[in-house]
Scaffold this motif. Structure first.
Motif, short mmCIF file in Angstrom:
data_model
loop_
_atom_site.label_atom_id
_atom_site.label_comp_id
_atom_site.label_asym_id
_atom_site.label_seq_id
_atom_site.Cartn_x
_atom_site.Cartn_y
_atom_site.Cartn_z
N ALA A 27 0.89 -1.15 0.09
CA ALA A 27 0.08 0.04 -0.02
C ALA A 27 0.97 1.28 -0.16
CB ALA A 27 -0.84 0.01 1.42
N GLU A 28 2.12 1.15 0.86
CA GLU A 28 3.00 2.36 0.82
C GLU A 28 3.67 2.63 -0.49
OE1 GLU A 28 2.61 4.30 3.15
OE2 GLU A 28 1.11 2.76 4.05
N VAL A 29 3.93 1.45 -1.03
CA VAL A 29 4.79 1.41 -2.51
C VAL A 29 4.04 1.99 -3.64
CG1 VAL A 29 6.25 0.02 -3.82
CG2 VAL A 29 6.44 -0.32 -1.38
N TYR A 30 2.86 1.64 -3.57
CA TYR A 30 1.92 1.44 -4.77
C TYR A 30 2.00 2.92 -5.48
CZ TYR A 30 -1.84 0.94 -7.97
OH TYR A 30 -2.95 0.43 -9.20
N PRO A 31 2.05 4.14 -4.59
CA PRO A 31 1.76 5.73 -5.44
C PRO A 31 3.28 5.76 -5.81
CG PRO A 31 0.99 5.49 -3.26
CD PRO A 31 1.43 4.20 -3.32
N GLU A 32 4.24 5.25 -5.23
CA GLU A 32 5.67 5.42 -5.77
C GLU A 32 5.85 4.92 -6.75
OE1 GLU A 32 9.53 4.15 -3.95
OE2 GLU A 32 8.28 4.71 -2.42
N PHE A 33 5.41 3.52 -6.94
CA PHE A 33 5.50 2.88 -8.46
C PHE A 33 4.58 3.50 -9.53
CE2 PHE A 33 3.51 -0.25 -11.34
CZ PHE A 33 4.51 -0.97 -11.59
N GLY A 34 3.41 4.06 -9.22
CA GLY A 34 2.72 4.71 -10.13
C GLY A 34 3.36 5.86 -10.64
N GLN A 35 4.22 6.65 -9.67
CA GLN A 35 5.02 7.87 -10.09
C GLN A 35 5.92 7.51 -11.22
OE1 GLN A 35 6.33 9.87 -6.67
NE2 GLN A 35 4.33 11.20 -6.73
N ALA A 36 6.63 6.46 -10.76
CA ALA A 36 7.98 5.81 -11.43
C ALA A 36 7.42 5.45 -12.86
CB ALA A 36 8.58 4.91 -10.74
N MET A 37 6.40 5.06 -12.97
CA MET A 37 6.01 4.55 -14.27
C MET A 37 5.28 5.61 -15.18
SD MET A 37 6.32 0.99 -14.08
CE MET A 37 5.43 0.29 -15.24
N GLY A 38 4.90 6.56 -14.41
CA GLY A 38 4.50 7.74 -15.07
C GLY A 38 5.62 8.34 -15.94
N HIS A 39 6.66 8.52 -15.08
CA HIS A 39 7.88 9.30 -15.88
C HIS A 39 8.51 8.22 -16.78
CE1 HIS A 39 8.70 12.17 -12.91
NE2 HIS A 39 8.70 11.51 -11.87
N LEU A 40 8.50 6.93 -16.85
CA LEU A 40 8.81 6.19 -17.94
C LEU A 40 7.94 6.12 -19.04
CD1 LEU A 40 9.91 2.81 -16.29
CD2 LEU A 40 11.20 4.62 -16.66
N ALA A 41 6.58 6.36 -18.62
CA ALA A 41 5.57 6.45 -19.54
C ALA A 41 6.01 7.66 -20.68
CB ALA A 41 4.07 6.51 -19.19
N ARG A 42 6.15 8.64 -20.04
CA ARG A 42 6.61 9.80 -20.81
C ARG A 42 7.67 9.72 -21.76
NH1 ARG A 42 6.85 13.96 -16.21
NH2 ARG A 42 4.98 12.56 -15.65
N PHE A 43 8.81 8.91 -21.40
CA PHE A 43 9.83 8.62 -22.14
C PHE A 43 9.26 7.49 -23.38
CE2 PHE A 43 13.30 5.40 -23.21
CZ PHE A 43 14.17 6.56 -23.76
N ALA A 44 8.47 6.72 -23.19
CA ALA A 44 7.91 5.72 -24.23
C ALA A 44 7.24 6.44 -25.19
CB ALA A 44 7.17 4.64 -23.62
N LYS A 45 6.60 7.40 -24.78
CA LYS A 45 5.66 8.40 -25.83
C LYS A 45 6.61 8.81 -26.92
CE LYS A 45 2.10 9.68 -22.59
NZ LYS A 45 1.67 10.73 -21.86
N ALA A 46 7.75 8.98 -26.55
CA ALA A 46 8.61 9.67 -27.64
C ALA A 46 8.55 8.76 -28.83
CB ALA A 46 9.83 9.95 -27.17
#
Ligand SMILES: Cc1cc2nc3c(=O)[nH]c(=O)nc-3n(C[C@H](O)[C@H](O)[C@H](O)COP(=O)(O)OP(=O)(O)OC[C@H]3O[C@@H](n4cnc5c(N)ncnc54)[C@H](O)[C@@H]3O)c2cc1C
Lengths: 531, 487
Positions: free
Chosen positions: A119-138
């Protein structure tokens, strides 16, 4: 006999073919779309199969539809309305299951029942994935890089991607490397401990592929979940009012408004090639030949080249690549008309928990076993299901008080042990398996069934032209992505046949109701003065 | 006592590092908790008079053992590995051979072979914004120089599943099962899983020659070179702690006595670093996180056999025998591992060492080691004595199916499950201290940062099989780590 001449003929009126047509028409070209079925949309289509009940027959949610296409083609003005999904619910047989909400706090409370740490890690995971998604969108909003080219422009593109990659923060750099090579489960194992959470999360890694949640290469698809840009909000998935057919209809309407002509029930038998260049098409049935400056395929690549063009027009390397091109459909679809809403015993009621997608994915091993059966040529006895109730988002999908259920089913391998043509023999039992599975979570559901449409991968091929039933026009595996989609050297929509272009899911950046291949193809053609 | 380097683990990597450093004038101490040096490659007299020359079956050597450490003058010899018998087929142990049932595979590999060999046997390039981009670019240029055709084929075939790769090359039947087993060794994947081809390619290009005399042959020459270079070697000790001073790792407590040092090398399992050796407060997250996420779950049980007659098929003694004759058999065995179980019919890979080294067994007798793939660490952690014996019996029975008469000649057998191997100091009971999948290979072995052998703790270096290129080039990680430290 010649029956007219166009700047461009698009073969296949799926949402990508329509998108390409709309972009070209918008640029003032005379465009004709020829669609085999009586209705446009291909795998993004809505149809009534039982009086009063409308099924979003194949695809059922919108996730990666490119926002810039929605803007360019003014799809909202043409009727597109997206309703963000409210929840991601994983029912369990012996409890309330797990529901993930848009509200991070609520989600944390849900996860906490399984693991405090997760439960604690979940938001952190979402944030990290959000950053990666931005890279992938390129990658998905530009044409594919070309590592085998020495053209300065291509080298610059590669260099730019390399620099962007290295500019990622330390921990993101590691994650990026992991996510492109790991299995979904291995990747999630590094973050989470709870099986109840990892199972539904890992599902997005396998949708549409003939791979298991523990197969390497499935992790990166997790990113798709974090690329969502529905209506400017970062919600991952949305339901299109009217089903996914409404997406296609909006694009078609935009194309028509710009002057494109769209003909349905117009299957193309052959793409005409003379002296190495495409000059037009021949319609099935009538045998009419229509000519055009360019022909654009909105179909899957193997079908395009080996059936409609013919091997004799292709360089030998490409024919071999196409025959090897992995389609191997792995999923089916079941649409059900229901007399009443079927509640989930672990979490009863028609609450917000069912206003989203519902995943039958109780554990990682469950998903893994479902894959094992498919590997050896049978459909899963207990499949992974992704369910939505379109009638909850849009009451016009069913008569008052009644409902439609859309179930995406995996695994249903096209290649059964006794051959794909044996599917009609297995279809009914396959449908029963889906009902049995649903019944375990929603007892009594079976009694509410008024009508059921069962689409095996064989049916998807026969009915929608999805070769081998592959929902993405080709496996989204590392060897068939980016500069290798659909074949090395031919990933930029252009083909070895002059004036023939690819513009559907078998081209970069791939499948899904994304409209990117169609739009990028049309933009490349315009930029290169090809039409 | 004060040292320039204390190396924990007298594995080939630790010994290779020690020779490299000692020849530069370093005062080096190598310690090992086991009684004999060699780690997983140590000779093991499992039955009186019968010795297995290590646990590994494939012994690819770093080219630098010869050209740089000159181990040739310390008795190290390389030779082509023996042919492999599988079902009705025999294929060369050199998996790049362009003859026999693997000819198509060998033939196309001829073009990218040198490139792949250099990747497989040298230090990975650093991947970091502040690091020089040249090593990575040099690799990219070398790749590009193969020409667009080979480049594209390599990039396309690289991520394939072994099934698709072998099918494309029309390698089928028992030969396909055999090379697939090679490619999958060290991973929990099956031949149907994507991205399993790189494991085969890396192994194929490094399998042309191997250490004569097994791992023990390699260890003997390394020990001889280490002694000649003035390295101090102590075995049978216990390591209590690695001390990190204000500036760097500066001491190792061994058998209760602190050994002062300028550098520390971990040449065995990295796990005890976190679990036992380092002060938990001194562990930086950049070290802790990658090592905690590291997957090392063994899935090979080893059965050592003392035989009164040679392992033979059709009357012919065989040096290496494999039992799985189809890819489906391999896939099914991996399924069992996935669910933390033990395969009903584990694919076997047997090596008869005594054919080329008669001294390993009494006259007329033989030593065979068998790798049974498909035995999960998790299952064997709760094995009883009976379970272990039953596994041994099953392996003997399965091997007897492929080599009738074998069972009758078994004088003694020793079974080492992954859990047993774990107790012997192999991390997770895994022969390479960590699974070999693309995400745990090359620039990511054991993590992007740690792949350069140095750690966030100055003076602390890693060089076990959990770093590249050790799994494909024994000794390579030790030499590279020593070089990194010398810099
Ligand atoms: C069951 C299922 C569920 C899915 N769920 C989702 C989802 O929820 N979300 C999502 O984003 N994606 C989903 N997808 C994937 C997505 O629907 C497809 O990737 C996408 O719709 C493909 O669009 P397209 O335009 O590239 O091709 P298609 O939609 O396949 O269009 C090709 C068109 O070409 C026509 N055609 C073929 N041959 C000829 C011929 N000879 N002459 C004339 N016309 C021809 C076909 O009839 C078809 O209309 C799903 C797919 C399926 C099958």
């Amino acid at each position: 006999m010649s029956a007219g001449h166009w700047d461009a003929i698009v073969v296949g009126g799926g949402h990508n073919g329509l998108t390409a047509a709309a972009y070209l028409a918008r640029a003032g070209r005379r465009v004709l779309v020829l669609e085999a079925r009586p209705r446009v949309g291909g795998a993004a289509v809505t149809e009534e199969h039982h009086p009063g009940f409308r099924y979003t027959v194949c695809s059922y949610v919108v996730s990666l539809l490119r926002p810039w296409v929605v803007r360019d083609l003014q799809l909202a003005r043409h009727g597109l309305q997206l309703i963000p999904l409210e929840a991601s619910f994983t029912p369990h047989r012996d409890g309330p299951g797990l529901c993930r909400w848009p509200d991070p706090h609520a989600t944390r409370e849900e996860i906490r029942r399984f693991s405090k740490r997760d439960a604690e890690v979940y938001p952190e995971f979402g944030q990290a994935m959000g950053h990666l998604a931005r890279f992938a969108k390129a990658f998905i909003d530009d044409q594919a890089p070309a590592p085998d080219s020495l053209h300065p422009r291509d080298l610059i593109q590669l260099g730019r991607l390399g620099r962007r990659f290295l500019a990622l923060e330390e921990h993101l750099l590691d994650l990026q490397m992991q996510i492109t090579t790991m299995s979904a489960v291995d990747f999630l194992d590094r973050w989470f401990e709870s099986d109840a959470l990892k199972a539904p999360m890992s599902c997005s890694g396998i949708i549409g592929t003939m791979l298991g949640v523990r197969s390497p290469g499935t992790a990166y698809v997790l990113l798709h979940h974090y690329m969502g840009e529905i209506d400017g909000s970062s919600r991952a998935w949305a339901f299109a009012r009217g089903g996914n057919g409404a997406v296609s209809e909006a694009i078609a309407s935009s194309a028509r408004a710009h002057g494109a002509e769209i003909r349905t029930s117009a299957p193309v038998e052959r793409i005409v090639v003379q002296n190495g260049r495409a000059t037009g098409v021949v319609l099935a049935g009538s045998g009419d030949e229509l000519t055009a400056n360019v022909v654009i395929s909105g179909m899957e690549p193997r079908r395009t080249f080996l059936q409609l063009v013919g091997e004799e027009e292709l360089p030998p390397g490409l024919s071999a690549d196409l025959r090897r091109y992995k389609l191997r459909g792995s999923s089916g679809k079941v649409n059900i008309a229901l007399d009443a809403f079927p509640e989930f015993s672990g979490r009863p009621g028609i609450g917000p928990h069912v206003m989203g997608d519902i995943a039958i994915a109780p554990s990682v091993d469950y998903l893994s076993r479902a894959y094992d059966e498919a590997k050896y040529g049978t459909y899963s006895r207990r499949p992974y299901l992704n369910v939505v109730f379109p009638s909850l988002f849009d009451p016009s999908m069913a008569p008052p008080g009644k409902h439609v259920l859309s179930a995406f089913v995996q695994y249903a391998p096209y290649h059964l042990a006794d051959g794909p043509e044996s599917w009609p023999k297995h279809r009914e039992a396959f449908g029963e398996t889906v009902l049995d599975t649903l019944e375990e979570y929603s007892p009594g559901l079976r009694d509410k069934v008024l009508h059921m449409q069962v689409l095996s991968p064989w049916d998807l091929e026969q009915e929608f032209g999805l070769t081998e039933g592959n929902i993405f026009h080709g496996e989204l595996s590392l060897d068939q992505l980016l500069f290798q989609r659909p074949a090395p050297g031919w990933a930029r929509f252009r083909t070895p046949v002059d004036n023939l272009w690819l513009a559907a899911s078998g081209a970069h950046p791939g499948g899904g109701v994304m409209a990117a291949p169609g739009a990028l193809a049309a933009l490349s053609m315009l930029e290169q003065g090809a039409v | 006592m004060s040292w320039d380097a204390v190396i924990i683990g007298a594995s080939p990597e630790g010994l290779a590092a020690s020779v490299t450093l000692a020849r530069e004038g370093f005062k080096v101490l190598v310690v090992d908790e086991a009684a004999t040096p060699g780690g997983a490659h140590a000779a093991d007299e499992f039955h009186p008079g019968f010795t297995a020359p290590g646990l590994h079956h494939d012994l690819p050597l770093s080219p630098h053992l010869f050209d740089y450490l000159d181990l040739g003058s310390h008795g190290l010899e390389a030779a082509a590995p023996p042919a492999i018998r599988v079902g009705e087929v025999t294929h060369a142990g050199d998996l790049t051979s362009s003859e026999g049932p693997l000819s198509t595979h060998g033939a196309w590999l001829a073009r990218p072979r040198k490139f792949l060999h250099s990747v497989a046997t040298s230090a990975p390039p650093p991947i970091a914004a502040e690091a020089s981009a040249w090593p990575a670019l040099a690799k990219a240029f070398a790749l590009r120089r193969l020409g667009a055709g080979t480049l594209n084929t390599l990039l396309r075939r690289g991520p394939l599943s072994l099934r698709d790769y072998l099918e494309e090359l029309e390698v089928r039947g028992p030969a396909a099962a055999s090379v697939a087993l090679t490619g999958l060794a060290g991973s929990r994947l099956g031949p149907f899983d994507p991205i399993t081809t790189p494991g085969l390619l890396f192994r194929a290009v490094t399998a042309a020659s191997e250490a004569v005399g097994g791992g023990a042959g390699l260890v003997d020459s390394l020990v001889s070179a280490a002694e000649a270079a003035g390295v101090t070697l102590r075995t049978g000790v216990s390591v209590q702690r690695v001390r990190v001073g204000p500036l760097h790792a500066d001491g190792v407590e061994i058998d209760g006595a602190m050994q002062e040092t300028r550098t520390v090398f971990v040449a065995g399992a990295p796990e005890p670093l976190l679990a036992r050796w380092l002060d938990p407060l001194a562990i930086p997250p950049e070290l802790e996180q990658p090592l905690e996420g590291w997957r090392a779950r063994g899935d090979i049980a080893i059965v050592q056999l003392a035989l009164s007659a040679p392992l033979a098929v059709d009357g012919e003694p065989v040096a290496r025998l494999r039992t799985a004759t189809s890819l489906v058999q391999l896939e099914r065995a991996r399924d069992a591992v996935k669910y933390r179980g033990v395969s009903e019919a584990p694919p076997l890979d047997a090596r008869q060492w005594s054919l080329s080294r008669p001294e390993l067994a009494p006259e007329g007798h033989h030593v065979v080691t068998v790798h049974a793939h498909g035995v999960s660490l998790e299952a064997t952690r709760s094995f009883s004595e009976e379970d272990r014996a039953a596994l041994g019996e099953r392996v003997v029975a399965l091997l007897d199916d492929a080599a009738p008469g074998l069972a009758k000649s078994v004088l003694a057998q020793a079974v080492l499950t992954p859990a047993d191997l774990e107790a012997r100091g192999l991390q997770g009971g895994h022969l390479w201290h960590g699974e070999i999948t693309l995400d745990q290979s090359w620039v990511m072995r054991p993590s992007r940062r740690l792949s350069q052998y140095s750690t966030p703790i100055p003076g602390l270096f890693l060089c076990s099989a959990a770093t590249h290129p050790s799994p494909f080039a024994l000794g390579g990680s030790g030499i590279e780590a020593a070089e990194a430290a010398l810099e």
